[in-house]
Design a protein around this motif. Structure first.
Motif, PDB file in Angstrom:
ATOM      1  N   PHE A 510       0.832  -1.206   0.000  1.00 48.87           N
ATOM      2  CA  PHE A 510       0.000   0.000   0.000  1.00 48.87           C
ATOM      3  C   PHE A 510       0.867   1.257   0.000  1.00 48.87           C
ATOM      4  O   PHE A 510       0.546   2.254  -0.665  1.00 48.87           O
ATOM      5  N   PHE A 511       1.958   1.221   0.748  1.00 47.96           N
ATOM      6  CA  PHE A 511       2.850   2.382   0.794  1.00 47.96           C
ATOM      7  C   PHE A 511       3.441   2.661  -0.582  1.00 47.96           C
ATOM      8  O   PHE A 511       3.471   3.813  -1.033  1.00 47.96           O
ATOM      9  N   ASN A 512       3.892   1.623  -1.265  1.00 42.90           N
ATOM     10  CA  ASN A 512       4.470   1.816  -2.592  1.00 42.90           C
ATOM     11  C   ASN A 512       3.415   2.244  -3.613  1.00 42.90           C
ATOM     12  O   ASN A 512       3.686   3.072  -4.491  1.00 42.90           O
ATOM     13  N   GLU A 513       2.203   1.685  -3.486  1.00 44.39           N
ATOM     14  CA  GLU A 513       1.121   2.075  -4.401  1.00 44.39           C
ATOM     15  C   GLU A 513       0.778   3.551  -4.228  1.00 44.39           C
ATOM     16  O   GLU A 513       0.512   4.257  -5.203  1.00 44.39           O
ATOM     17  N   MET A 514       0.787   4.009  -2.998  1.00 43.90           N
ATOM     18  CA  MET A 514       0.499   5.414  -2.737  1.00 43.90           C
ATOM     19  C   MET A 514       1.525   6.304  -3.430  1.00 43.90           C
ATOM     20  O   MET A 514       1.177   7.310  -4.059  1.00 43.90           O
ATOM     21  N   ARG A 515       2.789   5.945  -3.334  1.00 44.52           N
ATOM     22  CA  ARG A 515       3.825   6.762  -3.976  1.00 44.52           C
ATOM     23  C   ARG A 515       3.745   6.671  -5.500  1.00 44.52           C
ATOM     24  O   ARG A 515       4.027   7.649  -6.185  1.00 44.52           O
ATOM     25  N   GLU A 516       3.365   5.519  -6.024  1.00 41.66           N
ATOM     26  CA  GLU A 516       3.222   5.390  -7.473  1.00 41.66           C
ATOM     27  C   GLU A 516       2.097   6.265  -8.010  1.00 41.66           C
ATOM     28  O   GLU A 516       2.159   6.736  -9.147  1.00 41.66           O
ATOM     29  N   ARG A 517       1.067   6.492  -7.198  1.00 41.84           N
ATOM     30  CA  ARG A 517      -0.042   7.364  -7.596  1.00 41.84           C
ATOM     31  C   ARG A 517       0.310   8.838  -7.472  1.00 41.84           C
ATOM     32  O   ARG A 517      -0.507   9.705  -7.787  1.00 41.84           O
ATOM     33  N   GLY A 518       1.506   9.126  -6.979  1.00 40.16           N
ATOM     34  CA  GLY A 518       1.913  10.515  -6.820  1.00 40.16           C
ATOM     35  C   GLY A 518       1.412  11.163  -5.553  1.00 40.16           C
ATOM     36  O   GLY A 518       1.416  12.398  -5.443  1.00 40.16           O
ATOM     37  N   ILE A 519       0.979  10.356  -4.592  1.00 39.18           N
ATOM     38  CA  ILE A 519       0.496  10.876  -3.310  1.00 39.18           C
ATOM     39  C   ILE A 519       1.668  10.885  -2.340  1.00 39.18           C
ATOM     40  O   ILE A 519       2.200   9.826  -2.002  1.00 39.18           O
ATOM     41  N   PRO A 520       2.125  12.042  -1.894  1.00 41.01           N
ATOM     42  CA  PRO A 520       3.274  12.076  -0.987  1.00 41.01           C
ATOM     43  C   PRO A 520       2.933  11.502   0.374  1.00 41.01           C
ATOM     44  O   PRO A 520       1.893  11.837   0.955  1.00 41.01           O
ATOM     45  N   PRO A 521       3.762  10.612   0.915  1.00 45.96           N
ATOM     46  CA  PRO A 521       3.495  10.059   2.249  1.00 45.96           C
ATOM     47  C   PRO A 521       3.588  11.142   3.320  1.00 45.96           C
ATOM     48  O   PRO A 521       4.342  12.110   3.199  1.00 45.96           O
ATOM     49  N   SER A 522       2.828  10.960   4.370  1.00 41.21           N
ATOM     50  CA  SER A 522       2.865  11.871   5.510  1.00 41.21           C
ATOM     51  C   SER A 522       3.701  11.264   6.623  1.00 41.21           C
ATOM     52  O   SER A 522       4.223  10.158   6.504  1.00 41.21           O
ATOM     53  N   GLN A 523       3.838  12.008   7.715  1.00 36.72           N
ATOM     54  CA  GLN A 523       4.527  11.464   8.878  1.00 36.72           C
ATOM     55  C   GLN A 523       3.862  10.182   9.356  1.00 36.72           C
ATOM     56  O   GLN A 523       4.537   9.206   9.701  1.00 36.72           O
ATOM     57  N   VAL A 524       2.542  10.185   9.358  1.00 36.35           N
ATOM     58  CA  VAL A 524       1.809   9.002   9.814  1.00 36.35           C
ATOM     59  C   VAL A 524       2.088   7.816   8.893  1.00 36.35           C
ATOM     60  O   VAL A 524       2.190   6.676   9.349  1.00 36.35           O
TER      61      VAL A 524
END
Length: 740
Positions: A510-524
């Motif tokens: 899920f973390f990698n998919e989020m970054r692939e979609r261009g969504i920057p990860p947050s602190q959480v």
């Protein structure tokens, strides 16, 4: 004069950074906002004591082009720019200005800045910021007048850039300018609307700074800057957010001196103050004071009352208030007086002259007045009552309220997206996921469009019920059927759900998919992924995530991230590695908190290093004795050890026969109201130490060395209630050798 305020646009996603205008300590000007029939006065930037506007414009400005040493002006181009501005062609004017190699005239600059601020769009505010930054870098801020800067501050405040607006107003005040009341009060209002206490504090400081500037300035120059009712309401709201009753009363008493009359909003804020002060007995008298003052209560007044009663856990009174509104009753004041009469009598006996009683203007001898008209509950009031049901765990009543709202004849009482999201939240909290999903389908049937928040609530409910497959299916439906792209909160929920089912691989996916979609990860996002690896014993991967977090400039490594890394090492008993992380954390300005010490204590117990436990206990004891403050995650609260930390340390000490330290720890537990687990410690003692000091063949020297340890053991047995030398008993676990 300031132009009328336009409709507020969408908030800019990129906040404007603070700006600091340079001011002189040698001289200042008290200049009001310009009037339409007077020439505009310039925002002079003084370089020295003998500096003048003429000198600044000619000799103090840095070169802006290779061919000139001064900011040369082109009369023809400036005339074209001014013509475009007079025709309100702001876009064309800014395009022309951006091609200039010189700084335009003060008139052009001030007018362009004012028109950009008046647009109040994200693009216009970004352009205004670049204009101010260019003049600041060129030391030519004196070319802007106070009116344009005030407009920019107000626009920035209303667009969500409160810190930037605050820096502008502060710079104007430092330079001796008094901004228009509409400009500085907009900044105070934006700051007080923030839930962060620092925002309310900054709002009150700015309000006080303006009042002090007004007191020292000439009276004719302050006419446009004097606070009005809206300005006082913003300051009163800040005082209410902080729960500062005395300051609220001081501000309220100052209003007549500035000819500012309290309005309905003033009393609505007073209701919020009473709710924070937990004085529900006085809420009815605020409503009565509104009516007796000749004002007409608004629907927000009743919403504030309902919210106050629910916040004070008085759901029955909130229900009766809403029901009386549905029945069209005008004797609501009498109803509320009856409900709170006993509380009022007790409060008056305890605090006859309190500030809150004076603000409420209690009229106990007069009959309660009737409302000037009837009020029907709107969607907001019904939804607030539903939140009260949800807090009380009454999910069925929440769903019933949705159906009842659709039966109301007034469309303003029908459910909206917030209503349905509240109902879905209540059902997910109760674990009724099928009913919650049914409500989502019902929304589309009634034409209420679900938003991302609604889907995130359902996602969280599925993950809490360990139904990760249904959460994944809902995520696909959210994007494909509803056309709503998931955000960082959606992925954080799924990452956390993967942890609940002990699936660190899915969390990473899920973390990698989020970054692939261009969504920057947050602190959480980072700390939750670190938690997944820490709990699964993959400390190397947890450290890699930590390193990625440090490289990401969009987030900042916080106390939680360090604690997750420490926990990952401690779970495997790698104490030395964990201690190195703690030292690194201290170098970054974070002090270990209870979670840090708790992880270390558990790791020490796993590694069976009682000596480390003694060192850790000494540090914890020193923090407790000094009344230390958590450096990173404590939020300014005093250091207070919890049960998990002290129990882990006591367990290690008892097993290692460090009875003196064990007694210190259990004494600390009792001091903080934590009940020690005597049954567990008694079992450990019987299993491991019941035959201590029973050897009859020990040498006198060895017995002497054991003397102090034996006294500590006897004291610990006395605390456990086992037979000991302090309290004789015929029954003995083993023969006790005397120390002498």
């Amino acid at each position: 004069m300031l132009p009328p305020s336009p409709q507020p646009p969408a908030t800019s996603s990129t906040p404007l950074p603070p700006i600091h205008l340079r001011s002189s300590a040698n001289k200042s000007y008290n200049v009001p906002l310009p009037r339409s029939n007077k020439p505009r006065r310039r925002f002079y930037h003084l370089i020295g004591a003998d500096a003048t506007p003429a000198k600044l414009s000619s000799s103090s400005s840095p070169s802006l082009s290779p061919s000139s040493n001064t900011a040369a002006e082109s009369p023809s181009s400036d005339a074209t720019l001014l013509s475009l501005l007079r025709q309100r062609k702001t876009e064309e004017a800014y395009e022309l200005y951006s091609r200039f190699r010189h700084i335009p005239s003060p008139t052009c600059l001030s007018r362009l800045l004012a028109q950009l601020a008046y647009q109040r769009s994200p693009t216009a505010l970004s352009r205004a910021q670049s204009l101010v930054r260019r003049l600041r870098d060129a030391r030519l801020l004196h070319r802007l007048d106070a009116n344009s800067l005030g407009l920019l501050a107000a626009a920035a405040a209303k667009s969500g850039a409160a810190s930037y607006a605050l820096s502008l107003i502060r710079s104007m005040l430092r330079s001796g300018y008094l901004p228009h009341v509409k400009s500085w009060s907009a900044v105070v209002s934006a700051l007080s609307s923030n839930t962060d206490p620092d925002g309310s504090t900054d709002a009150l400081r700015l309000f006080d700074s303006v009042l002090r500037q007004i007191a020292t300035a000439d009276s004719p120059l302050t006419i446009n800057s004097r606070p009005d009712t809206a300005a006082f309401n913003a300051a009163l709201n800040a005082a209410s957010n902080l729960g500062d009753t005395a300051l609220f009363a001081q501000l309220f008493d100052k209003m007549p001196a500035f000819e500012a009359k309290p309005d309905v909003l003033t009393y609505n804020i007073l209701i919020k103050l009473y709710a924070r002060a937990e004085r529900k007995d006085l809420l009815v008298f605020v409503l009565e004071r509104i009516i007796r003052s000749g004002l007409v209560p608004c629907i927000t007044t009743f919403h504030s009352l309902v919210a106050a009663y629910i916040g004070l856990c008085d759901l029955p009174t909130a229900e009766k208030l809403v029901q009386s509104m549905r029945e069209g009753r005008r004797d609501i004041c009498h109803l509320l007086r009856t409900e709170t009469s006993k509380i009022l009598t007790t409060s008056n006996e305890e605090e006859p002259g309190s500030i809150l009683n004076k603000l409420a203007a209690i009229a106990g001898d007069e009959p309660p007045p009737l409302l000037p008209k009837t009020y029907k509950p709107d969607t907001r009031i019904y939804t607030t009552l539903m939140k009260g049901y949800m807090m009380a765990g009454r999910a069925d009543d929440v769903v019933s309220m949705v159906s009842a709202m659709w039966r109301e004849p007034d469309p303003s009482s029908h459910p909206d997206i917030v209503t349905y999201t509240t109902a879905i939240t209540a059902l997910t909290n109760a674990g009724a996921m099928d009913r919650a999903r049914h409500l989502l389908d019902e929304m589309s049937q009634y034409g209420v469009t679900a938003n991302r928040v609604t889907y995130n609530v359902l996602l969280k409910g599925y993950c809490a019920q360990l139904q990760l497959d249904k959460a994944k299916a809902l995520m696909r439906s959210m994007a494909e059927d509803a056309g709503i792209e998931p955000d960082v909160f959606s992925y954080n929920i799924l990452i956390d759900g993967s942890i609940l089912v002990d699936d660190s691989a899915s969390a990473l996916a899920f973390f990698n998919e989020m970054r692939e979609r261009g969504i920057p990860p947050s602190q959480v996002s980072y700390t939750t992924l670190m938690k997944a690896f820490a709990l699964s014993g993959q400390h190397i991967l947890a450290h890699k995530v930590f390193d990625e977090m440090e490289k990401d400039k969009r987030v900042k490594v916080d106390q939680v991230a360090f604690n997750m890394l420490v926990e990952g090492y401690c779970r495997l008993g790698l104490i030395e590695e964990a201690k190195r992380i703690v030292e690194r954390m201290k170098e970054k300005g974070f002090s270990p908190d209870v979670a840090t010490y708790g992880s270390l204590a558990n790791g020490i117990a796993m590694a069976r290093k009682p000596g480390e436990a003694l060192l850790l206990w000494n540090e914890v004891k020193d923090r407790c004795a000094a009344g230390d403050v958590d450096g990173g995650g404590g939020g300014g609260r005093g250091f207070r050890p919890d049960e998990g930390l002290l129990d882990a340390l006591a367990d290690v000490c008892v097993r290692a026969a460090f009875f003196k330290k064990a007694l210190e720890i259990v004494a600390c537990m009792e001091e903080y109201g934590i009940a020690p687990n005597k049954t567990k410690y008694k079992r450990i003692y019987v299993e491991m130490h019941s035959r201590m000091f029973t050897s009859k063949h020990a040498s006198p020297a060895r017995q002497a060395r054991r003397s102090e340890r034996k006294r500590a053991a006897e004291a610990f047995k006395f605390w456990l209630g086992l037979p000991n030398s302090y309290y004789g008993s015929e029954w003995r676990l083993e023969p006790i050798m005397e120390a002498d």
